[in-house]
Design an enzyme around this catalytic site. Sequence first.
Site: not given
Length: 263
Positions: A175, A191
């Site tokens: 992301h 992440c």
Amino acid sequence: MTPSSALFRRSSRAANALVFAASLLVTPIALSASAGAQSLGYAPVRQSAFPSDAALTPEARDAEAGVLPERLRRAVVQFATSEAAGTVIIDTGNTALYYVLGQGRAIRYGVGVGREGFTWSGVQSISRKAEWPDWYPPAEMIKRQPYLPRFIAGGPGNPLGARAMYLGSSEYRIHGTNDPSTIGKFVSSGCIRMTNEDVTDLFGRVNVGTKVVVLPKNAPVLARGSDTRTTISVRPAPPRPQAAATTLPSGQQAIRLNVSSVN
């Protein structure tokens, strides 16, 4: 005593009195100025003590301007791998993500990865894509940091940034970020984060189902590919991870909500 001697003594006493009176006037002023400077907590500093712009290194000037170092900037590099074109390979140890183009080339992007105790490796696939995604902190994260909000709407202030690509059924994503200064660092809860510009570029290249290979942090050292003359050898993809590999690891560490380790 002669008249002249008496006159001389009186003149001397008058002169001494004038000097003493003058000292009484000057001393409070000097003391007051000194005390004022001390109470304000400063002291005279030579102008030369401040560095000029010319004294800053190129790296320092880039950091102040928010410019990524060369090794973290998007670039097409030579990249030898047995993975098919369209595969995403994440070199955790060198904080780099590669989108395989085929014919020995790949697009390199700088990324931020999991902090100590939160890195992982294995093979996943992109299961969902979202533009300006909302953020729902996963239960494991809320358990570690109960003060986190339960929801943040998508937008410039959202920690997930401009785009998100969800990895399988895990809580992990590739992301964007609202703090590009974290690119190239070990800061997240697992992440993979990119600048908003880079994640938007990658988002347009991948599809749902795209294979994502995440190499372990302690993988054999890989060349970092600063230009198209560099060859990077990537070993074959490891087997699919065990269930633990797709579960957020435990740990009690404080985080900064807006940027550093929320995802």
